[in-house]
Write a protein that holds these residues in place. Structure first.
Motif, PDB file in Angstrom:
ATOM      1  N   ARG A  81       4.594   3.281   8.741  1.00  0.00           N
ATOM      2  CA  ARG A  81       4.589   2.771   7.105  1.00  0.00           C
ATOM      3  C   ARG A  81       3.287   2.101   7.356  1.00  0.00           C
ATOM      4  N   VAL A  82       2.533   2.310   6.322  1.00  0.00           N
ATOM      5  CA  VAL A  82       1.543   1.267   5.863  1.00  0.00           C
ATOM      6  C   VAL A  82       1.937   0.478   4.712  1.00  0.00           C
ATOM      7  N   VAL A  83       2.141  -0.913   4.795  1.00  0.00           N
ATOM      8  CA  VAL A  83       2.706  -1.812   3.855  1.00  0.00           C
ATOM      9  C   VAL A  83       1.691  -2.893   3.234  1.00  0.00           C
ATOM     10  N   TRP A  84       1.382  -2.719   2.217  1.00  0.00           N
ATOM     11  CA  TRP A  84       0.507  -3.873   1.446  1.00  0.00           C
ATOM     12  C   TRP A  84       1.454  -5.025   1.378  1.00  0.00           C
ATOM     13  N   ARG A  85       0.805  -5.996   1.891  1.00  0.00           N
ATOM     14  CA  ARG A  85       1.444  -7.460   1.597  1.00  0.00           C
ATOM     15  C   ARG A  85       1.863  -8.013   0.413  1.00  0.00           C
ATOM     16  N   GLY A  86       0.968  -8.047  -0.594  1.00  0.00           N
ATOM     17  CA  GLY A  86       1.092  -8.409  -1.713  1.00  0.00           C
ATOM     18  C   GLY A  86       2.177  -7.613  -2.309  1.00  0.00           C
ATOM     19  N   HIS A  87       2.853  -8.251  -3.492  1.00  0.00           N
ATOM     20  CA  HIS A  87       4.018  -7.631  -3.827  1.00  0.00           C
ATOM     21  C   HIS A  87       3.765  -7.018  -5.257  1.00  0.00           C
ATOM     22  N   VAL A  88       3.163  -5.726  -5.230  1.00  0.00           N
ATOM     23  CA  VAL A  88       2.966  -4.891  -6.150  1.00  0.00           C
ATOM     24  C   VAL A  88       3.450  -3.396  -6.034  1.00  0.00           C
ATOM     25  N   ALA A  89       3.405  -2.844  -6.870  1.00  0.00           N
ATOM     26  CA  ALA A  89       4.025  -1.394  -6.969  1.00  0.00           C
ATOM     27  C   ALA A  89       3.106  -0.283  -7.031  1.00  0.00           C
ATOM     28  N   GLU A  90       1.856  -0.360  -7.650  1.00  0.00           N
ATOM     29  CA  GLU A  90       1.140   0.756  -7.692  1.00  0.00           C
ATOM     30  C   GLU A  90      -0.210   0.568  -7.039  1.00  0.00           C
ATOM     31  N   MET A  91      -1.075   1.793  -6.673  1.00  0.00           N
ATOM     32  CA  MET A  91      -2.139   1.522  -6.157  1.00  0.00           C
ATOM     33  C   MET A  91      -3.198   0.807  -7.363  1.00  0.00           C
ATOM     34  N   SER A  92      -3.141   1.283  -8.528  1.00  0.00           N
ATOM     35  CA  SER A  92      -4.104   0.796  -9.493  1.00  0.00           C
ATOM     36  C   SER A  92      -3.927  -0.806  -9.528  1.00  0.00           C
ATOM     37  N   ASP A  93      -2.806  -1.356  -9.034  1.00  0.00           N
ATOM     38  CA  ASP A  93      -2.641  -2.688  -9.339  1.00  0.00           C
ATOM     39  C   ASP A  93      -3.590  -3.384  -8.431  1.00  0.00           C
ATOM     40  N   LEU A  94      -4.299  -2.821  -7.428  1.00  0.00           N
ATOM     41  CA  LEU A  94      -5.275  -3.239  -6.679  1.00  0.00           C
ATOM     42  C   LEU A  94      -6.652  -3.251  -7.006  1.00  0.00           C
ATOM     43  N   THR A  95      -7.507  -4.321  -6.579  1.00  0.00           N
ATOM     44  CA  THR A  95      -8.980  -4.016  -7.020  1.00  0.00           C
ATOM     45  C   THR A  95      -9.522  -2.783  -6.047  1.00  0.00           C
ATOM     46  N   PRO A  96     -10.684  -2.354  -6.319  1.00  0.00           N
ATOM     47  CA  PRO A  96     -11.423  -1.273  -5.696  1.00  0.00           C
ATOM     48  C   PRO A  96     -11.386  -1.614  -4.310  1.00  0.00           C
ATOM     49  N   ALA A  97     -11.887  -2.846  -3.916  1.00  0.00           N
ATOM     50  CA  ALA A  97     -12.174  -3.228  -2.530  1.00  0.00           C
ATOM     51  C   ALA A  97     -10.694  -3.344  -1.721  1.00  0.00           C
ATOM     52  N   GLU A  98      -9.712  -3.839  -2.255  1.00  0.00           N
ATOM     53  CA  GLU A  98      -8.200  -3.766  -2.045  1.00  0.00           C
ATOM     54  C   GLU A  98      -7.783  -2.130  -1.383  1.00  0.00           C
ATOM     55  N   ARG A  99      -7.979  -1.448  -2.493  1.00  0.00           N
ATOM     56  CA  ARG A  99      -7.730   0.103  -2.469  1.00  0.00           C
ATOM     57  C   ARG A  99      -8.270   0.257  -1.251  1.00  0.00           C
ATOM     58  N   ARG A 100      -9.629   0.490  -0.943  1.00  0.00           N
ATOM     59  CA  ARG A 100     -10.454   0.963   0.013  1.00  0.00           C
ATOM     60  C   ARG A 100      -9.754   0.316   1.388  1.00  0.00           C
ATOM     61  N   HIS A 101      -9.375  -0.768   1.367  1.00  0.00           N
ATOM     62  CA  HIS A 101      -9.061  -1.708   2.725  1.00  0.00           C
ATOM     63  C   HIS A 101      -7.754  -0.958   3.026  1.00  0.00           C
ATOM     64  N   LEU A 102      -6.893  -0.619   2.134  1.00  0.00           N
ATOM     65  CA  LEU A 102      -5.460   0.025   2.249  1.00  0.00           C
ATOM     66  C   LEU A 102      -5.609   1.326   2.802  1.00  0.00           C
ATOM     67  N   MET A 103      -6.273   2.287   2.114  1.00  0.00           N
ATOM     68  CA  MET A 103      -6.497   3.699   2.505  1.00  0.00           C
ATOM     69  C   MET A 103      -7.266   3.633   3.796  1.00  0.00           C
ATOM     70  N   ASN A 104      -8.179   2.814   4.003  1.00  0.00           N
ATOM     71  CA  ASN A 104      -8.687   2.786   5.503  1.00  0.00           C
ATOM     72  C   ASN A 104      -7.426   2.738   6.593  1.00  0.00           C
ATOM     73  N   ALA A 105      -6.795   1.596   6.234  1.00  0.00           N
ATOM     74  CA  ALA A 105      -5.558   1.848   6.915  1.00  0.00           C
ATOM     75  C   ALA A 105      -4.793   2.815   7.199  1.00  0.00           C
ATOM     76  N   VAL A 106      -4.487   3.705   5.898  1.00  0.00           N
ATOM     77  CA  VAL A 106      -3.803   4.599   5.824  1.00  0.00           C
ATOM     78  C   VAL A 106      -4.293   5.780   6.647  1.00  0.00           C
ATOM     79  N   TRP A 107      -5.526   5.836   6.483  1.00  0.00           N
ATOM     80  CA  TRP A 107      -6.357   7.128   7.433  1.00  0.00           C
ATOM     81  C   TRP A 107      -6.420   6.864   8.839  1.00  0.00           C
ATOM     82  N   ALA A 108      -6.600   5.516   9.158  1.00  0.00           N
ATOM     83  CA  ALA A 108      -6.878   5.156  10.728  1.00  0.00           C
ATOM     84  C   ALA A 108      -5.135   5.366  11.153  1.00  0.00           C
ATOM     85  N   CYS A 109      -4.190   5.050  10.496  1.00  0.00           N
ATOM     86  CA  CYS A 109      -2.883   5.543  11.060  1.00  0.00           C
ATOM     87  C   CYS A 109      -2.815   6.916  11.106  1.00  0.00           C
TER      88      CYS A 109
END
Length: 186
Positions: free
Chosen positions: A82-110
């Motif tokens: 499971r790849v868990v975003w630390r911030g307490h948000v519900a949707e991908m669109s709640d993240l900035t573009p840079a945050e989305r890239r960071h999270l998706m890099n973690a998902v792809w690396a996983c």
């Protein structure tokens, strides 16, 4: 709640439930023009992804963490992460573009780490949040011989499954580190 909106209970009653309460997300003029909202969950102390101790931590930084799922799900689908975003948000669109890239890099690396260490027939990626509306991704290795294949992992078992043993945390960490370094170098 921000912008004059009220919370909405997920279960009809406010007692012992998690409510979604929109709060304006001011990240600059573009965010304001698009009327974006950051959904926070209230109360935070009831969010299982905020309060539950993590399973085996594969990797973490200030923004997110990758955990190997333990328990029944880990037994039935070894290597399930499971790849868990630390911030307490519900949707991908709640993240900035840079945050989305960071999270998706973690998902792809996983995904790459699970593929390297487990050699599954298929990887399922899922970000649902219907039960726990806190942004997280499931990275689930699947085998034709698992108890539910080809149905979703959340369906009832169709037969006894035969799956390989789970990778060690150290093996996943090493594979994840290599994959993330490659993705960040691109």
């Amino acid at each position: 709640a921000g912008a004059g909106l009220t919370g909405r209970s997920l279960h009809g009653s406010n007692a012992g439930t998690i409510a979604l309460m929109p709060k304006p997300c001011y990240r600059g003029p573009a965010a304001v023009r698009r009327s974006r909202f950051r959904f926070i969950l209230s109360p935070m102390n009831e969010c299982v992804l905020c309060t539950k101790p993590a399973d085996g931590i594969v990797w973490e930084d200030e923004a997110c963490r990758v955990v190997r799922v333990e328990g029944e799900d880990g037994r039935d689908f070894p290597g399930f992460c499971r790849v868990v975003w630390r911030g307490h948000v519900a949707e991908m669109s709640d993240l900035t573009p840079a945050e989305r890239r960071h999270l998706m890099n973690a998902v792809w690396a996983c995904e790459l780490a699970v593929r390297e260490t487990m050699q599954p027939d298929k990887i399922n990626l899922a970000s649902l949040g219907n039960v726990v509306p806190h942004l997280h991704w499931h990275v689930i290795p699947r085998w034709r011989s698992d108890s539910r294949f080809p149905a979703p992992v959340w369906s009832a078992p169709a037969r006894a499954g035969a799956v390989p043993p789970a990778p060690t945390i150290d093996a996943l960490r090493a594979a994840f580190g290599r994959a993330l370094a490659e993705l960040q170098a691109e």
